[in-house]
Structure formats: structure tokens, C-alpha cells
Scaffold this motif. Structure first.
Motif, PDB file in Angstrom:
ATOM      1  N   ARG A   1       0.822  -1.213   0.000  1.00  0.00           N
ATOM      2  CA  ARG A   1       0.000   0.000   0.000  1.00  0.00           C
ATOM      3  C   ARG A   1       0.854   1.260   0.000  1.00  0.00           C
ATOM      4  O   ARG A   1       0.382   2.336  -0.362  1.00  0.00           O
ATOM      5  CB  ARG A   1      -0.943   0.002   1.203  1.00  0.00           C
ATOM      6  CG  ARG A   1      -2.112  -0.975   1.074  1.00  0.00           C
ATOM      7  CD  ARG A   1      -3.034  -0.921   2.267  1.00  0.00           C
ATOM      8  NE  ARG A   1      -4.125  -1.869   2.131  1.00  0.00           N
ATOM      9  CZ  ARG A   1      -5.266  -1.630   1.510  1.00  0.00           C
ATOM     10  NH1 ARG A   1      -5.469  -0.444   0.953  1.00  0.00           N
ATOM     11  NH2 ARG A   1      -6.215  -2.542   1.435  1.00  0.00           N
ATOM     12  N   ASN A   2       2.088   1.125   0.446  1.00  0.00           N
ATOM     13  CA  ASN A   2       3.023   2.258   0.455  1.00  0.00           C
ATOM     14  C   ASN A   2       4.188   1.993  -0.494  1.00  0.00           C
ATOM     15  O   ASN A   2       5.316   2.397  -0.227  1.00  0.00           O
ATOM     16  CB  ASN A   2       3.532   2.492   1.882  1.00  0.00           C
ATOM     17  CG  ASN A   2       2.433   2.925   2.822  1.00  0.00           C
ATOM     18  OD1 ASN A   2       2.057   4.079   2.850  1.00  0.00           O
ATOM     19  ND2 ASN A   2       1.890   1.980   3.574  1.00  0.00           N
ATOM     20  N   ALA A   3       3.916   1.303  -1.599  1.00  0.00           N
ATOM     21  CA  ALA A   3       4.963   0.914  -2.542  1.00  0.00           C
ATOM     22  C   ALA A   3       5.771   2.116  -3.001  1.00  0.00           C
ATOM     23  O   ALA A   3       5.219   3.170  -3.336  1.00  0.00           O
ATOM     24  CB  ALA A   3       4.341   0.215  -3.746  1.00  0.00           C
ATOM     25  N   GLY A   4       7.096   1.958  -2.995  1.00  0.00           N
ATOM     26  CA  GLY A   4       7.989   3.018  -3.413  1.00  0.00           C
ATOM     27  C   GLY A   4       8.339   3.992  -2.308  1.00  0.00           C
ATOM     28  O   GLY A   4       9.161   4.886  -2.503  1.00  0.00           O
ATOM     29  N   ILE A   5       7.734   3.834  -1.133  1.00  0.00           N
ATOM     30  CA  ILE A   5       7.987   4.724  -0.003  1.00  0.00           C
ATOM     31  C   ILE A   5       8.661   3.924   1.108  1.00  0.00           C
ATOM     32  O   ILE A   5       8.195   2.849   1.477  1.00  0.00           O
ATOM     33  CB  ILE A   5       6.673   5.349   0.516  1.00  0.00           C
ATOM     34  CG1 ILE A   5       6.043   6.217  -0.582  1.00  0.00           C
ATOM     35  CG2 ILE A   5       6.918   6.170   1.777  1.00  0.00           C
ATOM     36  CD1 ILE A   5       4.692   6.766  -0.225  1.00  0.00           C
ATOM     37  N   VAL A   6       9.752   4.433   1.637  1.00  0.00           N
ATOM     38  CA  VAL A   6      10.466   3.757   2.705  1.00  0.00           C
ATOM     39  C   VAL A   6       9.705   3.954   4.017  1.00  0.00           C
ATOM     40  O   VAL A   6       9.443   5.081   4.425  1.00  0.00           O
ATOM     41  CB  VAL A   6      11.905   4.285   2.845  1.00  0.00           C
ATOM     42  CG1 VAL A   6      12.610   3.582   4.009  1.00  0.00           C
ATOM     43  CG2 VAL A   6      12.680   4.079   1.550  1.00  0.00           C
ATOM     44  N   LEU A   7       9.355   2.853   4.655  1.00  0.00           N
ATOM     45  CA  LEU A   7       8.711   2.901   5.965  1.00  0.00           C
ATOM     46  C   LEU A   7       9.748   2.589   7.027  1.00  0.00           C
ATOM     47  O   LEU A   7      10.464   1.588   6.922  1.00  0.00           O
ATOM     48  CB  LEU A   7       7.574   1.877   6.040  1.00  0.00           C
ATOM     49  CG  LEU A   7       6.439   2.052   5.018  1.00  0.00           C
ATOM     50  CD1 LEU A   7       5.382   0.968   5.229  1.00  0.00           C
ATOM     51  CD2 LEU A   7       5.807   3.429   5.134  1.00  0.00           C
ATOM     52  N   ASP A   8       9.844   3.449   8.036  1.00  0.00           N
ATOM     53  CA  ASP A   8      10.857   3.198   9.055  1.00  0.00           C
ATOM     54  C   ASP A   8      10.388   2.123  10.034  1.00  0.00           C
ATOM     55  O   ASP A   8       9.225   1.738  10.074  1.00  0.00           O
ATOM     56  CB  ASP A   8      11.273   4.488   9.774  1.00  0.00           C
ATOM     57  CG  ASP A   8      10.152   5.103  10.604  1.00  0.00           C
ATOM     58  OD1 ASP A   8       9.173   4.397  10.921  1.00  0.00           O
ATOM     59  OD2 ASP A   8      10.271   6.297  10.949  1.00  0.00           O
ATOM     60  N   HIS A   9      11.337   1.626  10.829  1.00  0.00           N
ATOM     61  CA  HIS A   9      11.055   0.513  11.730  1.00  0.00           C
ATOM     62  C   HIS A   9       9.925   0.841  12.699  1.00  0.00           C
ATOM     63  O   HIS A   9       9.033   0.018  12.928  1.00  0.00           O
ATOM     64  CB  HIS A   9      12.316   0.132  12.522  1.00  0.00           C
ATOM     65  CG  HIS A   9      13.447  -0.350  11.671  1.00  0.00           C
ATOM     66  ND1 HIS A   9      14.358   0.506  11.096  1.00  0.00           N
ATOM     67  CD2 HIS A   9      13.804  -1.598  11.290  1.00  0.00           C
ATOM     68  CE1 HIS A   9      15.242  -0.204  10.401  1.00  0.00           C
ATOM     69  NE2 HIS A   9      14.931  -1.481  10.493  1.00  0.00           N
ATOM     70  N   SER A  10       9.956   2.046  13.271  1.00  0.00           N
ATOM     71  CA  SER A  10       8.946   2.412  14.264  1.00  0.00           C
ATOM     72  C   SER A  10       7.546   2.414  13.668  1.00  0.00           C
ATOM     73  O   SER A  10       6.585   1.968  14.302  1.00  0.00           O
ATOM     74  CB  SER A  10       9.259   3.798  14.852  1.00  0.00           C
ATOM     75  OG  SER A  10      10.463   3.763  15.580  1.00  0.00           O
ATOM     76  N   THR A  11       7.423   2.914  12.440  1.00  0.00           N
ATOM     77  CA  THR A  11       6.114   2.947  11.790  1.00  0.00           C
ATOM     78  C   THR A  11       5.596   1.536  11.554  1.00  0.00           C
ATOM     79  O   THR A  11       4.418   1.237  11.795  1.00  0.00           O
ATOM     80  CB  THR A  11       6.202   3.706  10.452  1.00  0.00           C
ATOM     81  OG1 THR A  11       6.535   5.069  10.713  1.00  0.00           O
ATOM     82  CG2 THR A  11       4.874   3.651   9.709  1.00  0.00           C
ATOM     83  N   ILE A  12       6.473   0.647  11.091  1.00  0.00           N
ATOM     84  CA  ILE A  12       6.040  -0.732  10.826  1.00  0.00           C
ATOM     85  C   ILE A  12       5.646  -1.424  12.119  1.00  0.00           C
ATOM     86  O   ILE A  12       4.607  -2.085  12.184  1.00  0.00           O
ATOM     87  CB  ILE A  12       7.141  -1.514  10.092  1.00  0.00           C
ATOM     88  CG1 ILE A  12       7.425  -0.876   8.717  1.00  0.00           C
ATOM     89  CG2 ILE A  12       6.733  -2.974   9.919  1.00  0.00           C
ATOM     90  CD1 ILE A  12       8.599  -1.476   7.983  1.00  0.00           C
ATOM     91  N   TYR A  13       6.460  -1.273  13.158  1.00  0.00           N
ATOM     92  CA  TYR A  13       6.105  -1.875  14.440  1.00  0.00           C
ATOM     93  C   TYR A  13       4.748  -1.369  14.920  1.00  0.00           C
ATOM     94  O   TYR A  13       3.904  -2.132  15.394  1.00  0.00           O
ATOM     95  CB  TYR A  13       7.166  -1.559  15.498  1.00  0.00           C
ATOM     96  CG  TYR A  13       8.327  -2.516  15.522  1.00  0.00           C
ATOM     97  CD1 TYR A  13       8.118  -3.895  15.641  1.00  0.00           C
ATOM     98  CD2 TYR A  13       9.641  -2.063  15.450  1.00  0.00           C
ATOM     99  CE1 TYR A  13       9.173  -4.779  15.668  1.00  0.00           C
ATOM    100  CE2 TYR A  13      10.713  -2.944  15.490  1.00  0.00           C
ATOM    101  CZ  TYR A  13      10.471  -4.299  15.600  1.00  0.00           C
ATOM    102  OH  TYR A  13      11.522  -5.179  15.629  1.00  0.00           O
ATOM    103  N   ASP A  14       4.518  -0.066  14.795  1.00  0.00           N
ATOM    104  CA  ASP A  14       3.263   0.517  15.269  1.00  0.00           C
ATOM    105  C   ASP A  14       2.075   0.002  14.480  1.00  0.00           C
ATOM    106  O   ASP A  14       1.028  -0.331  15.041  1.00  0.00           O
ATOM    107  CB  ASP A  14       3.339   2.047  15.175  1.00  0.00           C
ATOM    108  CG  ASP A  14       2.067   2.701  15.666  1.00  0.00           C
ATOM    109  OD1 ASP A  14       1.756   2.560  16.861  1.00  0.00           O
ATOM    110  OD2 ASP A  14       1.378   3.353  14.845  1.00  0.00           O
ATOM    111  N   ARG A  15       2.209  -0.085  13.140  1.00  0.00           N
ATOM    112  CA  ARG A  15       1.085  -0.490  12.304  1.00  0.00           C
ATOM    113  C   ARG A  15       0.805  -1.989  12.367  1.00  0.00           C
ATOM    114  O   ARG A  15      -0.350  -2.399  12.265  1.00  0.00           O
ATOM    115  CB  ARG A  15       1.353  -0.085  10.845  1.00  0.00           C
ATOM    116  CG  ARG A  15       1.529   1.419  10.639  1.00  0.00           C
ATOM    117  CD  ARG A  15       0.286   2.176  11.026  1.00  0.00           C
ATOM    118  NE  ARG A  15       0.495   3.610  10.889  1.00  0.00           N
ATOM    119  CZ  ARG A  15      -0.401   4.535  11.199  1.00  0.00           C
ATOM    120  NH1 ARG A  15      -1.565   4.156  11.671  1.00  0.00           N
ATOM    121  NH2 ARG A  15      -0.128   5.811  11.052  1.00  0.00           N
TER     122      ARG A  15
END
Length: 255
Positions: free
Chosen positions: A195-209
Motif C-alpha cells: 500500500r506504500n509501494a515506493g515509499i520507505v517505511l521506518d522501523h517504528s512505523t512498521i512496528y506501530d502499524r
């Protein structure tokens, strides 16, 4: 709302202490001492979440997890393990566990992980579980990349990115014509990245989501899941889609 917990732990002092702590925290607890009892209680009680020790006599925790998943039982499972090697943690994820805690542990960490699993379960809607509503984190490396990358989300809840197709409502995913066999957490992680293809998601955001809780910079939880997901998505002969941006996080893109 009171949640029910099935606790399976063969070490009596640990089982008694956890049962008492969980009860004081407001959970309805069913405590058993081995894998056979755990399976019987899971079928009988239908708990909201299962807290499962790996090393138990007879049927161990991994086998309990495998049986429940083979029966299409998607109850969240938090594994308790004294094994700290990555291969051992992967074995638990392979069996279908959603998360793990390494012994010795602080009871507050167990509570936090249980809350995170229950939030994902009770949220219900795909947007809550898979990160559809996530506000993407854009890093310098990825800024602008999301606009150029072709990631389409149909009204039906289907996400398409590169040759990936993810059906949120049915919780199924394909790469090309090949359907991917994913655990709950793997599916949610892949959907979030797509859903966020091409956008770097940081570790904290992934853990939270995904987990609803940031386990901190020392945790290997996310790296284990990403590695396992890569083995299912980026098979030999296909173009890699899941990339690591060192020191930042992860991105799904077709280089």
C-alpha cells in the motif's frame, strides 16, 4: 472488555505466576500444563489469545501451533521460548505463531505483546489490520518515489503493486499466478509495504502499524519477519521487491 487467555506452560512456578499476573491484569485465564491439554482447551474454550510455551512434554508448543493452524484456527498465538537463536524463532513463525517472548522475560512485556495482538484482532477491519490507513513515512531516499511507482488500490480492497496482487477482504495474496501462503503477520506486513509501494517505511512505523508496539532498536522481530517474507515473495528467478534501506527501514519497489 474482558479477554480470555489460554496459557500453556509446563513449568509450574512460571505457570502459576503468569496465571496470577494475567488474572490481576483483568484476563480470564485457562492454564494447562502440556500440549495435549492445550489443544483440548483451545477447542473447548475458544480463547481470544493463546500464550504457548515451546518446550512442553508430549506435544510441544510448535506442534500445538501447527495443528491449530492446519485446522484454520487463526487465534493469535504468543510463544514463550528459552531459545534465543534466530533459527529457533523462525521455527515458531513457520509453525504459525504471531509473536514470541524470550525467557527470562518481564511480565510487562508479555502484557504489552498480548495487548498488541488483541488490538489487531479486535480492530476487525482490514484497514486496521493491514495498515490501509497508515500515514506513510517518507525518507530522503524515497521522497517522490511513491508518486512514480504504480501501486493501485481498487474499491474492492485489492492492492496491486508490480506483479503482486493482495486481496485484503479475503486475506489472500499472489505474485503473478502463484498464490502466497502467508501467516497473519506476514500478510499484514506485505499489505502494508504494498500500500506504500515506493515509499520507505521506518522501523517504528512498521512496528506501530503491525504490532501496535515498538519493541525498540535491539529487537530482531521485524528483521525475522522480513527475511521470512522475502523467502516467500522474492523466490529465485523473480525480481526482488522487498528492499532494506539501511538505518531506516524497508520499501517495496521493483528495481
Amino acid at each position: 472488555m474482558t479477554h480470555s487467555v489460554l496459557l500453556a506452560e509446563d513449568d509450574r512456578p512460571i505457570r502459576t505466576a503468569l496465571e496470577r499476573a494475567l488474572t490481576l491484569e483483568g484476563y480470564e485465564v485457562t492454564a494447562v500444563a502440556d500440549g495435549i491439554q492445550a489443544l483440548a482447551a483451545a477447542h473447548r474454550e475458544r480463547p481470544d489469545v493463546i500464550l504457548l510455551d515451546v518446550m512442553m512434554p508430549g506435544i510441544d508448543g510448535l506442534q500445538v501451533c501447527q495443528v491449530l493452524r492446519a485446522e484454520q484456527d487463526r487465534t493469535p498465538i504468543l510463544m514463550l521460548t528459552a531459545r534465543v537463536e534466530t533459527a529457533d524463532r523462525i521455527a515458531g513463525l513457520d509453525a504459525g505463531a504471531d509473536d514470541y517472548v524470550v525467557k527470562p522475560f518481564e511480565v510487562e512485556e508479555v502484557f504489552a505483546r498480548l495487548r498488541a495482538l488483541l488490538r489487531r484482532t479486535t480492530a476487525g477491519a482490514p484497514a486496521d489490520e493491514g495498515g490501509a490507513g497508515a500515514a506513510p513515512v517518507v525518507t530522503d531516499e524515497a521522497e517522490g518515489a511513491g508518486e512514480a511507482y504504480d501501486a493501485r488500490v481498487a474499491d474492492s480492497g485489492v492492492v496491486e503493486a508490480a506483479d503482486l496482487r493482495i486481496d485484503g477482504p479475503s486475506r489472500r495474496a499472489w505474485r503473478g499466478e502463484r498464490e502466497l501462503e502467508l501467516t497473519r503477520t506476514e500478510f499484514e506486513l506485505l499489505e502494508l509495504l504494498a500500500r506504500n509501494a515506493g515509499i520507505v517505511l521506518d522501523h517504528s512505523t512498521i512496528y506501530d502499524r503491525i504490532w501496535g508496539y515498538d519493541f525498540g532498536p535491539g529487537s530482531k522481530n521485524l528483521a525475522v519477519y522480513v527475511g521470512y517474507l522475502r523467502r516467500k515473495v522474492d523466490v529465485p528467478g523473480s525480481r526482488p521487491l522487498i528492499h532494506t534501506v539501511r538505518g531506516v527501514g524497508y520499501v517495496l519497489r521493483e528495481d
